[in-house]
Motif scaffolding. Structure first.
Motif, short mmCIF file in Angstrom:
data_model
loop_
_atom_site.label_atom_id
_atom_site.label_comp_id
_atom_site.label_asym_id
_atom_site.label_seq_id
_atom_site.Cartn_x
_atom_site.Cartn_y
_atom_site.Cartn_z
N PRO A 186 0.79 -1.25 0.00
CA PRO A 186 0.00 0.00 0.00
C PRO A 186 0.82 1.30 0.00
CG PRO A 186 -1.03 -1.59 1.43
CD PRO A 186 0.28 -2.18 1.01
N PRO A 187 1.93 1.43 0.78
CA PRO A 187 2.69 2.68 0.67
C PRO A 187 3.30 2.87 -0.72
CG PRO A 187 3.33 1.49 2.65
CD PRO A 187 2.42 0.60 1.88
N LEU A 188 3.70 1.79 -1.37
CA LEU A 188 4.27 1.91 -2.71
C LEU A 188 3.20 2.30 -3.73
CD1 LEU A 188 6.69 -1.15 -2.78
CD2 LEU A 188 7.23 1.25 -2.35
N VAL A 189 2.01 1.74 -3.58
CA VAL A 189 0.90 2.11 -4.46
C VAL A 189 0.55 3.58 -4.26
CG1 VAL A 189 -1.56 1.71 -4.93
CG2 VAL A 189 -0.01 -0.22 -4.63
N ALA A 190 0.53 4.04 -3.02
CA ALA A 190 0.24 5.44 -2.73
C ALA A 190 1.32 6.35 -3.32
CB ALA A 190 0.14 5.66 -1.23
N LEU A 191 2.57 5.90 -3.27
CA LEU A 191 3.67 6.69 -3.83
C LEU A 191 3.53 6.82 -5.34
CD1 LEU A 191 6.33 8.10 -2.94
CD2 LEU A 191 7.49 5.96 -3.49
N VAL A 192 3.24 5.73 -6.02
CA VAL A 192 3.05 5.76 -7.48
C VAL A 192 1.83 6.59 -7.83
CG1 VAL A 192 2.49 4.33 -9.48
CG2 VAL A 192 4.25 3.58 -7.89
N THR A 193 0.76 6.45 -7.05
CA THR A 193 -0.45 7.23 -7.29
C THR A 193 -0.19 8.71 -7.11
OG1 THR A 193 -1.78 5.37 -6.52
CG2 THR A 193 -2.86 7.51 -6.58
N MET A 194 0.67 9.07 -6.16
CA MET A 194 0.99 10.46 -5.93
C MET A 194 1.88 11.02 -7.04
SD MET A 194 3.27 12.27 -3.04
CE MET A 194 4.70 11.60 -3.84
N PHE A 195 2.81 10.22 -7.53
CA PHE A 195 3.73 10.72 -8.55
C PHE A 195 3.07 10.90 -9.91
CE2 PHE A 195 7.55 9.66 -5.94
CZ PHE A 195 8.09 10.93 -5.99
N THR A 196 1.99 10.21 -10.17
CA THR A 196 1.32 10.36 -11.46
C THR A 196 0.82 11.79 -11.67
OG1 THR A 196 0.71 8.03 -11.42
CG2 THR A 196 -0.54 9.46 -12.90
N PRO A 197 0.04 12.39 -10.76
CA PRO A 197 -0.36 13.78 -10.99
C PRO A 197 0.82 14.75 -10.91
CG PRO A 197 -1.24 13.01 -8.91
CD PRO A 197 -0.64 11.84 -9.59
N TYR A 198 1.85 14.40 -10.12
CA TYR A 198 3.01 15.28 -10.03
C TYR A 198 3.71 15.38 -11.38
CZ TYR A 198 7.59 17.10 -8.81
OH TYR A 198 8.73 17.85 -8.77
N ILE A 199 3.93 14.24 -12.02
CA ILE A 199 4.61 14.23 -13.32
C ILE A 199 3.75 14.94 -14.36
CG2 ILE A 199 5.35 12.71 -15.19
CD1 ILE A 199 6.23 10.73 -12.95
N LEU A 200 2.45 14.69 -14.34
CA LEU A 200 1.56 15.37 -15.29
C LEU A 200 1.54 16.87 -15.05
CD1 LEU A 200 -1.41 12.84 -15.36
CD2 LEU A 200 0.34 13.20 -17.12
N TRP A 201 1.57 17.30 -13.78
CA TRP A 201 1.60 18.73 -13.45
C TRP A 201 2.87 19.38 -13.99
CZ3 TRP A 201 4.39 20.76 -8.84
CH2 TRP A 201 4.25 22.13 -8.69
N LYS A 202 4.02 18.70 -13.82
CA LYS A 202 5.28 19.26 -14.30
C LYS A 202 5.31 19.33 -15.82
CE LYS A 202 8.00 20.37 -11.32
NZ LYS A 202 8.07 21.78 -10.94
N LYS A 203 4.77 18.31 -16.50
CA LYS A 203 4.73 18.35 -17.96
C LYS A 203 3.81 19.45 -18.45
CE LYS A 203 5.94 13.60 -19.03
NZ LYS A 203 5.55 12.36 -19.70
N LEU A 204 2.69 19.64 -17.80
CA LEU A 204 1.76 20.71 -18.17
C LEU A 204 2.42 22.07 -17.95
CD1 LEU A 204 -1.09 21.57 -19.05
CD2 LEU A 204 -1.69 21.59 -16.63
N ALA A 205 3.11 22.23 -16.85
CA ALA A 205 3.79 23.50 -16.56
C ALA A 205 4.88 23.78 -17.61
CB ALA A 205 4.38 23.48 -15.17
N ALA A 206 5.59 22.73 -18.03
CA ALA A 206 6.63 22.91 -19.05
C ALA A 206 6.01 23.28 -20.39
CB ALA A 206 7.46 21.64 -19.18
N ASN A 207 4.87 22.68 -20.73
CA ASN A 207 4.20 23.00 -22.00
C ASN A 207 3.65 24.42 -21.99
OD1 ASN A 207 4.73 20.52 -23.12
ND2 ASN A 207 2.76 19.64 -22.54
N VAL A 208 3.11 24.85 -20.87
CA VAL A 208 2.59 26.22 -20.77
C VAL A 208 3.73 27.22 -20.86
CG1 VAL A 208 1.47 27.85 -19.20
CG2 VAL A 208 0.52 25.56 -19.52
N LYS A 209 4.86 26.90 -20.25
CA LYS A 209 6.02 27.78 -20.27
C LYS A 209 6.61 27.91 -21.67
CE LYS A 209 10.31 28.56 -17.78
NZ LYS A 209 11.24 28.01 -16.78
N ASN A 210 6.60 26.83 -22.43
CA ASN A 210 7.19 26.84 -23.77
C ASN A 210 6.27 27.44 -24.82
OD1 ASN A 210 9.57 25.66 -22.92
ND2 ASN A 210 8.83 23.59 -23.26
N SER A 211 4.99 27.55 -24.54
CA SER A 211 4.10 28.09 -25.57
C SER A 211 3.80 29.55 -25.37
CB SER A 211 2.79 27.31 -25.59
OG SER A 211 2.18 27.28 -24.34
#
Length: 78
Positions: free
Chosen positions: A53-78
């Motif tokens: 369960p802690p590993l599943v929670a960690l992976v679940t938490m990193f999914t929106p984090y990675i998507l947030w960073k990619k979105l921020a990078a796309n907004v910054k580049n456009s």
């Protein structure tokens, strides 16, 4: 009780987009919490079913984090 309130405030700060530094620190705090839960369970000899369960929670938490960073990078580049 204090830790529970802190986790609720952390979840609320992840949902906001104004204070990005606080959001980064909350993600770091949650990651440390989940890694610590896994390590503590491993050190005391918990079975695999209690270590997953802690590993599943960690992976679940990193999914929106990675998507947030990619979105921020796309907004910054456009």
């Amino acid at each position: 009780m204090i830790v529970g309130i802190a986790k609720l405030l952390g979840a609320a700060s992840i949902l906001q987009n104004k204070f990005k530094t606080i959001k980064e620190w909350v993600y770091a705090g949650f990651a440390i919490n989940f890694i610590g839960a896994f390590a503590l369970g491993a050190f005391v000899g918990d079975g695999v079913s209690l270590l997953i369960p802690p590993l599943v929670a960690l992976v679940t938490m990193f999914t929106p984090y990675i998507l947030w960073k990619k979105l921020a990078a796309n907004v910054k580049n456009s």
